[in-house]
Design a protein around this motif. Structure first.
Motif, PDB file in Angstrom:
ATOM      1  N   GLY A   1     137.331  71.181  71.856  1.00 15.67           N
ATOM      2  CA  GLY A   1     136.637  71.435  73.330  1.00 15.67           C
ATOM      3  C   GLY A   1     137.553  71.224  74.592  1.00 15.67           C
ATOM      4  O   GLY A   1     137.151  71.415  75.791  1.00 15.67           O
ATOM      5  N   GLY A   2     138.778  70.669  74.445  1.00 17.83           N
ATOM      6  CA  GLY A   2     139.653  70.650  75.513  1.00 17.83           C
ATOM      7  C   GLY A   2     139.267  69.267  76.370  1.00 17.83           C
ATOM      8  O   GLY A   2     139.574  69.168  77.534  1.00 17.83           O
ATOM      9  N   THR A   3     138.324  68.252  75.992  1.00 15.18           N
ATOM     10  CA  THR A   3     138.031  67.278  76.524  1.00 15.18           C
ATOM     11  C   THR A   3     138.990  66.116  76.362  1.00 15.18           C
ATOM     12  O   THR A   3     138.736  65.380  77.405  1.00 15.18           O
ATOM     13  N   ARG A   4     139.837  66.065  75.627  1.00 19.86           N
ATOM     14  CA  ARG A   4     140.607  64.821  75.479  1.00 19.86           C
ATOM     15  C   ARG A   4     142.130  65.124  75.226  1.00 19.86           C
ATOM     16  O   ARG A   4     142.880  64.430  74.239  1.00 19.86           O
TER      17      ARG A   4
ATOM     18  N   ARG B   1     135.690  62.946  79.366  1.00 20.39           N
ATOM     19  CA  ARG B   1     135.703  64.052  80.179  1.00 20.39           C
ATOM     20  C   ARG B   1     135.653  63.238  81.635  1.00 20.39           C
ATOM     21  O   ARG B   1     136.172  63.804  82.563  1.00 20.39           O
ATOM     22  N   GLY B   2     134.473  62.188  81.930  1.00 20.30           N
ATOM     23  CA  GLY B   2     134.921  61.767  83.237  1.00 20.30           C
ATOM     24  C   GLY B   2     136.056  60.865  83.548  1.00 20.30           C
ATOM     25  O   GLY B   2     136.380  60.796  84.821  1.00 20.30           O
ATOM     26  N   LEU B   3     136.767  60.211  82.809  1.00 22.92           N
ATOM     27  CA  LEU B   3     137.844  59.465  82.863  1.00 22.92           C
ATOM     28  C   LEU B   3     139.126  60.462  83.061  1.00 22.92           C
ATOM     29  O   LEU B   3     139.786  60.095  83.996  1.00 22.92           O
ATOM     30  N   LEU B   4     139.209  61.861  82.251  1.00 26.59           N
ATOM     31  CA  LEU B   4     140.280  62.634  82.412  1.00 26.59           C
ATOM     32  C   LEU B   4     140.175  63.934  83.309  1.00 26.59           C
ATOM     33  O   LEU B   4     140.788  64.473  83.565  1.00 26.59           O
ATOM     34  N   GLY B   5     138.859  63.888  83.567  1.00 26.20           N
ATOM     35  CA  GLY B   5     138.239  65.038  84.482  1.00 26.20           C
ATOM     36  C   GLY B   5     138.288  66.297  83.962  1.00 26.20           C
ATOM     37  O   GLY B   5     138.636  67.413  84.596  1.00 26.20           O
ATOM     38  N   THR B   6     138.012  66.299  82.684  1.00 25.51           N
ATOM     39  CA  THR B   6     138.062  67.689  81.868  1.00 25.51           C
ATOM     40  C   THR B   6     136.345  68.161  81.964  1.00 25.51           C
ATOM     41  O   THR B   6     135.514  67.201  82.150  1.00 25.51           O
TER      42      THR B   6
ATOM     43  N   GLY C   1     135.107  53.990  69.658  1.00 24.56           N
ATOM     44  CA  GLY C   1     134.491  53.107  71.127  1.00 24.56           C
ATOM     45  C   GLY C   1     134.524  51.830  70.580  1.00 24.56           C
ATOM     46  O   GLY C   1     134.954  50.918  69.828  1.00 24.56           O
ATOM     47  N   PRO C   2     133.384  51.213  71.355  1.00 22.37           N
ATOM     48  CA  PRO C   2     133.376  49.450  71.245  1.00 22.37           C
ATOM     49  C   PRO C   2     132.888  49.046  69.962  1.00 22.37           C
ATOM     50  O   PRO C   2     133.412  47.910  69.692  1.00 22.37           O
TER      51      PRO C   2
ATOM     52  N   ILE D   1     130.920  51.064  79.185  1.00 19.31           N
ATOM     53  CA  ILE D   1     132.251  50.623  78.396  1.00 19.31           C
ATOM     54  C   ILE D   1     132.932  51.624  77.536  1.00 19.31           C
ATOM     55  O   ILE D   1     133.968  51.887  77.720  1.00 19.31           O
ATOM     56  N   ARG D   2     132.037  52.578  76.724  1.00 17.63           N
ATOM     57  CA  ARG D   2     132.576  53.449  75.794  1.00 17.63           C
ATOM     58  C   ARG D   2     133.400  54.315  76.582  1.00 17.63           C
ATOM     59  O   ARG D   2     134.485  54.700  76.136  1.00 17.63           O
ATOM     60  N   ASP D   3     132.666  55.142  77.844  1.00 14.50           N
ATOM     61  CA  ASP D   3     133.214  55.890  78.547  1.00 14.50           C
ATOM     62  C   ASP D   3     134.116  55.799  79.508  1.00 14.50           C
ATOM     63  O   ASP D   3     134.683  56.350  80.570  1.00 14.50           O
ATOM     64  N   VAL D   4     134.411  54.291  79.587  1.00 12.47           N
ATOM     65  CA  VAL D   4     135.409  53.670  80.734  1.00 12.47           C
ATOM     66  C   VAL D   4     134.872  54.310  82.009  1.00 12.47           C
ATOM     67  O   VAL D   4     135.677  54.514  82.958  1.00 12.47           O
ATOM     68  N   GLN D   5     133.522  54.047  82.345  1.00 12.90           N
ATOM     69  CA  GLN D   5     133.064  54.523  83.500  1.00 12.90           C
ATOM     70  C   GLN D   5     133.486  53.848  84.821  1.00 12.90           C
ATOM     71  O   GLN D   5     133.801  54.421  85.824  1.00 12.90           O
TER      72      GLN D   5
END
Length: 370
Positions: free
Chosen positions: A25-28, A87-92, A108-109, A263-267
């Protein structure tokens, strides 16, 4: 390039005249910058087998993670390894695929208690660098014959072959969850508290620390899951271990779930300027390593065994950390240092030999590993 079948994928790979950047999906996406063409696996989608009673799911690699999670949720089940949404961390953008989750070994955690993605991977199908279709594993945990390519493909990030199908063990969702929250601890005390919780008999499924919580106060989080009566009892017993601190219990499932998505998504590090480094280390070493980095912001997961650090753009975290028992990966940023840490010479030689065996032309995601 977007194949619609495994046979079409194999033909594309056999005919490839230039390096390929393999994406789901190009997200990571990390690495593959030396490729001239993108090979996208989203056309290989669909769940081919789901047996809730056998806790088994088989899906084509391009199947979206959201589709898999919706299907599991309808039967009261889940992916226990809690894959991170980057997606939120990498801006994808886009939608993560189950093949991408496996290729990244995204965990994840809950990894500290349940294990990583690779621990739930039962079987794989993939196409190697010569266009050969390879199958390994099956639909039961004991199916191990010959080389364990299942474990090898998890975390290979498309550098050995293009996944076409994955088989996964799934688990039931818990009846209840709670979060014991300790306020005001500094980093060293928080790591000590997380270690105390993890070595207790109360079966912690998540241990994280935010140096700056929602109101700016340091917040240490310990998660418990299971049957409602057991969760209530264990949460109260766990809270009593930290009676000398400011402790409270959150047993609202919606609130607890939201905390652990954070925590999982490093928000806390999303929507920030700078490079993100992921440091894997001994929990007891984590506070001193953070002290060396002096990050703009950071958080701890896995009881302190995983640190996410925000550093000024272009910072070489490995140079600042020096030698330590662990490794540092640049998750976000365009620095000149390699994304992944250098391997010891014997390991590097083994890695090159494996890549040569599965991708002798070197066409898959060049530059991802060195």
């Amino acid at each position: 390039m977007r194949p619609e079948s495994e046979a079409e994928l194999a033909e594309m790979i056999r005919d490839a005249a230039a390096p390929l950047r393999v994406v789901g999906g190009g997200t990571r996406t990390i690495g593959g910058g030396g490729a001239s063409e993108v090979l996208q696996t989203g056309g290989l989608s669909g769940v081919t087998l789901y047996e809730p009673g056998a806790l088994t799911l088989v899906a084509k690699a391009g199947t979206s993670l959201s589709e898999v999670e919706r299907l599991l949720d309808a039967s009261g089940q889940r992916l226990a390894f809690e894959p991170t949404d980057y997606r939120g961390l990498l801006g994808t953008d886009g939608d993560s695929t189950i093949g991408g989750v496996v290729a990244a070994n995204a965990s994840g955690p809950r990894r500290i208690q349940a294990g990583a993605c690779r621990d739930f991977l039962l079987g794989v199908r993939f196409v190697d660098g010569l266009g050969n279709v390879v199958k390994n594993g099956g639909r039961v945990m004991k199916n191990v014959t010959g080389y364990d390519l299942v474990k090898l493909m998890a975390g290979s990030r498309g550098a050995l072959g293009v996944l076409t199908e994955v088989s996964l063990k799934v688990l039931p969702k818990p009846e209840a969850m709670a979060c014991v929250m300790i306020e005001g601890l500094d980093d060293s005390a928080a790591v000590g508290a997380m270690s105390k919780g993890l070595t207790s008999p109360f079966d912690i499924t998540g241990a994280a620390h935010l140096p700056s919580g929602p109101d700016g106060t340091p917040l240490t989080l310990l998660r418990i899951e299971g049957f409602a009566g057991s969760v209530d009892y264990r949460a109260r017993q766990l809270a009593e271990l930290f009676a000398e601190s400011s402790v409270r219990i959150d047993n609202d499932p919606t609130s607890v779930a939201a905390r652990w998505v954070q925590i999982r998504d490093v928000q806390p590090l999303q929507n920030t300027a700078g490079d993100i480094w992921r440091i894997s280390c001994k929990p007891s070493d984590a506070p001193s390593l953070v002290g060396k980095l002096k990050p703009l912001a950071h958080l701890y997961d896995w009881g302190g065994g995983l640190v996410r650090a925000l550093l000024p753009e272009g910072t070489d975290a490995r140079l600042q950390l020096g030698h330590f028992d662990g490794h540092a990966t640049r998750e976000r940023g365009n620095g000149t240092t390699p994304v992944f840490p250098p391997e010891p010479a014997p390991v590097a030689a083994l890695s090159r030999a494996i890549r040569q065996r599965f991708d002798p032309r070197g066409i898959f995601n060049p530059g991802t590993f060195h």
